[in-house]
Structures are given as C-alpha cells and as structure tokens.
Design a protein around this motif. Sequence first.
Motif, PDB file in Angstrom:
ATOM      1  N   ALA A   1       0.440   2.916   6.542  1.00  0.00           N
ATOM      2  CA  ALA A   1      -0.471   2.299   5.581  1.00  0.00           C
ATOM      3  C   ALA A   1      -1.238   1.113   6.150  1.00  0.00           C
ATOM      4  O   ALA A   1      -2.212   0.649   5.535  1.00  0.00           O
ATOM      5  CB  ALA A   1       0.302   1.866   4.334  1.00  0.00           C
TER       6      ALA A   1
ATOM      7  N   LYS B   1      -2.706  12.093   0.847  1.00  0.00           N
ATOM      8  CA  LYS B   1      -2.148  10.943   1.560  1.00  0.00           C
ATOM      9  C   LYS B   1      -0.783  11.257   2.181  1.00  0.00           C
ATOM     10  O   LYS B   1      -0.025  12.063   1.650  1.00  0.00           O
ATOM     11  CB  LYS B   1      -2.065   9.745   0.611  1.00  0.00           C
ATOM     12  CG  LYS B   1      -3.473   9.347   0.128  1.00  0.00           C
ATOM     13  CD  LYS B   1      -3.484   8.207  -0.859  1.00  0.00           C
ATOM     14  CE  LYS B   1      -4.934   7.930  -1.287  1.00  0.00           C
ATOM     15  NZ  LYS B   1      -5.015   6.838  -2.299  1.00  0.00           N
TER      16      LYS B   1
ATOM     17  N   HIS C   1       0.810  -1.215   0.000  1.00  0.00           N
ATOM     18  CA  HIS C   1       0.000   0.000   0.000  1.00  0.00           C
ATOM     19  C   HIS C   1       0.847   1.270   0.000  1.00  0.00           C
ATOM     20  O   HIS C   1       0.329   2.353   0.274  1.00  0.00           O
ATOM     21  CB  HIS C   1      -0.921   0.010   1.221  1.00  0.00           C
ATOM     22  CG  HIS C   1      -1.943  -1.094   1.221  1.00  0.00           C
ATOM     23  ND1 HIS C   1      -2.873  -1.236   0.222  1.00  0.00           N
ATOM     24  CD2 HIS C   1      -2.163  -2.109   2.095  1.00  0.00           C
ATOM     25  CE1 HIS C   1      -3.631  -2.291   0.474  1.00  0.00           C
ATOM     26  NE2 HIS C   1      -3.225  -2.842   1.601  1.00  0.00           N
TER      27      HIS C   1
ATOM     28  N   LEU D   1      -7.523   7.481   7.896  1.00  0.00           N
ATOM     29  CA  LEU D   1      -6.200   8.080   7.741  1.00  0.00           C
ATOM     30  C   LEU D   1      -6.279   9.379   6.937  1.00  0.00           C
ATOM     31  O   LEU D   1      -5.740  10.421   7.352  1.00  0.00           O
ATOM     32  CB  LEU D   1      -5.271   7.088   7.049  1.00  0.00           C
ATOM     33  CG  LEU D   1      -3.812   7.484   6.874  1.00  0.00           C
ATOM     34  CD1 LEU D   1      -3.154   7.738   8.212  1.00  0.00           C
ATOM     35  CD2 LEU D   1      -3.060   6.399   6.109  1.00  0.00           C
ATOM     36  N   VAL D   2      -6.982   9.333   5.810  1.00  0.00           N
ATOM     37  CA  VAL D   2      -7.128  10.533   4.991  1.00  0.00           C
ATOM     38  C   VAL D   2      -7.909  11.606   5.741  1.00  0.00           C
ATOM     39  O   VAL D   2      -7.573  12.797   5.697  1.00  0.00           O
ATOM     40  CB  VAL D   2      -7.826  10.184   3.649  1.00  0.00           C
ATOM     41  CG1 VAL D   2      -8.236  11.451   2.904  1.00  0.00           C
ATOM     42  CG2 VAL D   2      -6.891   9.347   2.774  1.00  0.00           C
TER      43      VAL D   2
ATOM     44  N   PRO E   1      -7.760   3.295   5.711  1.00  0.00           N
ATOM     45  CA  PRO E   1      -7.444   4.354   4.744  1.00  0.00           C
ATOM     46  C   PRO E   1      -8.375   5.565   4.815  1.00  0.00           C
ATOM     47  O   PRO E   1      -7.918   6.702   4.683  1.00  0.00           O
ATOM     48  CB  PRO E   1      -7.543   3.653   3.389  1.00  0.00           C
ATOM     49  CG  PRO E   1      -8.342   2.424   3.639  1.00  0.00           C
ATOM     50  CD  PRO E   1      -8.051   2.011   5.040  1.00  0.00           C
TER      51      PRO E   1
ATOM     52  N   ASP F   1      -6.968   3.783  -4.783  1.00  0.00           N
ATOM     53  CA  ASP F   1      -7.385   3.310  -3.461  1.00  0.00           C
ATOM     54  C   ASP F   1      -6.391   2.323  -2.853  1.00  0.00           C
ATOM     55  O   ASP F   1      -6.389   2.114  -1.631  1.00  0.00           O
ATOM     56  CB  ASP F   1      -8.763   2.646  -3.553  1.00  0.00           C
ATOM     57  CG  ASP F   1      -9.870   3.645  -3.849  1.00  0.00           C
ATOM     58  OD1 ASP F   1      -9.659   4.849  -3.587  1.00  0.00           O
ATOM     59  OD2 ASP F   1     -10.941   3.227  -4.348  1.00  0.00           O
ATOM     60  N   ASN F   2      -5.557   1.722  -3.683  1.00  0.00           N
ATOM     61  CA  ASN F   2      -4.571   0.777  -3.156  1.00  0.00           C
ATOM     62  C   ASN F   2      -3.434   1.480  -2.430  1.00  0.00           C
ATOM     63  O   ASN F   2      -2.827   0.918  -1.524  1.00  0.00           O
ATOM     64  CB  ASN F   2      -4.003  -0.074  -4.293  1.00  0.00           C
ATOM     65  CG  ASN F   2      -3.019  -1.116  -3.787  1.00  0.00           C
ATOM     66  OD1 ASN F   2      -3.376  -1.987  -3.003  1.00  0.00           O
ATOM     67  ND2 ASN F   2      -1.772  -1.032  -4.229  1.00  0.00           N
ATOM     68  N   CYS F   3      -3.108   2.711  -2.835  1.00  0.00           N
ATOM     69  CA  CYS F   3      -2.004   3.460  -2.225  1.00  0.00           C
ATOM     70  C   CYS F   3      -2.505   4.244  -1.012  1.00  0.00           C
ATOM     71  O   CYS F   3      -3.466   5.010  -1.115  1.00  0.00           O
ATOM     72  CB  CYS F   3      -1.385   4.414  -3.242  1.00  0.00           C
ATOM     73  SG  CYS F   3      -0.558   3.591  -4.603  1.00  0.00           S
ATOM     74  N   ARG F   4      -1.824   4.068   0.107  1.00  0.00           N
ATOM     75  CA  ARG F   4      -2.242   4.734   1.336  1.00  0.00           C
ATOM     76  C   ARG F   4      -1.179   5.667   1.906  1.00  0.00           C
ATOM     77  O   ARG F   4      -1.478   6.476   2.782  1.00  0.00           O
ATOM     78  CB  ARG F   4      -2.612   3.690   2.383  1.00  0.00           C
ATOM     79  CG  ARG F   4      -3.720   2.753   1.947  1.00  0.00           C
ATOM     80  CD  ARG F   4      -4.019   1.707   3.001  1.00  0.00           C
ATOM     81  NE  ARG F   4      -5.026   0.749   2.535  1.00  0.00           N
ATOM     82  CZ  ARG F   4      -5.416  -0.312   3.230  1.00  0.00           C
ATOM     83  NH1 ARG F   4      -4.891  -0.552   4.436  1.00  0.00           N
ATOM     84  NH2 ARG F   4      -6.326  -1.141   2.732  1.00  0.00           N
TER      85      ARG F   4
END
Length: 259
Positions: free
Chosen positions: A199, A97, A13, A206-207, A203, A46-49
């Motif tokens: 990560a 992010k 992620h 976190l955002v 998510p 959406d996969n990258c956090r």
Amino acid sequence: MTSTDLHVSTAGHVATIEIRRPPLNFFDLDLIRRIADELDRIDADDNCRAVVLCADGKAFCAGANFNTSAQEATKDSKRRNSGELYVEAVRIFRNKKPIVAAVHGAAIGGGFGLAMSADFRVTCPEARFAANFTRLGFHPGFGLTVTLPEVVGQTNAALMFYTSRRVTGEDAFKMGLASVLVSQDQVRAAALKLASEIAENAPLALVSTRATMRAGLADRVKAATDHELDEQSWLRETADFKEGVKATAERRVPNFAGR
C-alpha cells in the motif's frame, strides 16, 4: 462494517476482512457474496490500496458447510445453489486491489479455493492446505483447477488433487503456495506488514500492474467453475460422495465402491 460473522476495518491504506465463524469458519453462499460485496466497496474506496483476508478461530476456512438441509434439496436446486456460489466466487477474482490471505490454520476444500483468490498467502507451520475433494468423492471447485496449477505447477497441483493430502505450512512455503512463513501468533501481523508494504506504492500504478499480472484470471476461473460445477453435479448424486461426506463427519477412512 460489522456483522456477527464478517468484520471489516481499515487502518491506514489497508482494509482487513475477517471471517468470524469459529472455530472452523465454514462458508455458505451468503458469506461469499458478502466478501465479494466488501471487495467491491474497497475497490471504490480510494483510501484503500490493499486487503488482508483473515479469520478468527482454529481454521482459516474449512470449506463449504455440507451440514444443511441439502438432504431435502433437489438435484436442480443443489446445482443452482452451487452455481450461485461460483458466480459470487468469480466476483472475488474480479476485484482490483491486492489481497494478502493470513492463513493461520486449516484452509480446506473451498476454503483453500478462497485462500487461492488472494495474491499472496502468509502462513505458519501449523497451517494445513488441502484440496480434499477426491476424499469426499467429489471434484475440485472454487476455481482451484486453474489457480492451484498456476501457483505451484501442474504436477504439485495434481498431487494435491489426487491424494487429497494435507500440506503443511512449511511445505506450502517450499512449493511457493505461501509467500511468507512465520510463527502462528505472527501470521496476522506479517500479513498486515506485507499489505502495508504494498500500500506504500502509487495506487494507480499498483492497480494497473495488478490488472496486467492477473489479466484473464477471472475469466479462466469462470470457465473452470462452469466445468467444475458440471462434474460436481453428477458426482454429488453418487454413493461415493455420500460415503465421503459421512466418513469425514465420522472421522474414519471412507469405503468407496466406485458408484
């Protein structure tokens, strides 16, 4: 995504953005724009956090490249180019992010400003952080007049601005400028470890939490860069600025005349 001077990859992620302009990784408008573009793409993935911002070569980023055809540019074109650069810089501050900067070497001038766009900095004793603008006969830029005081306090920021001194990685860690201090060969790994720890968390939460923590930061940077640009525009035309750039290139103490 891969290009000759910017490489982006994803593991789990965590996305990694690596500047590849060794040894000193000077930036220009195109590079800052492409970093902002990649952060926009990561925001939509959406996969990258979390993100690691790093660089190949001796320095993290030694600042803007003054060795261009700027001698032939008009005052208006210089201001326009700098203004466009700051538009792209503000885009970086608007990303959603968390960013961990892996600062393994020098982060100087605008390169220091780029490092300060990150939420956290991982560094090493060999690294150097410098807001060396007054040594160039110039005004701080890249939003540093906002970001640096907010991280290290008004007095420490003023000390760095007024002296243009280079702060070691150890001193950066002590003053809270860096969050993690490791050996130079472990900087990238430690940054990836921190980004991976971030990560692991939910998510959306976190955002949301980051948006709260950084509320208004991009707008403050936008106001700061507008003012910084005004000051830089007239200082760029002074004899002191020309002497500062020349002395830096010649690796000597500048002889400023106050004009």
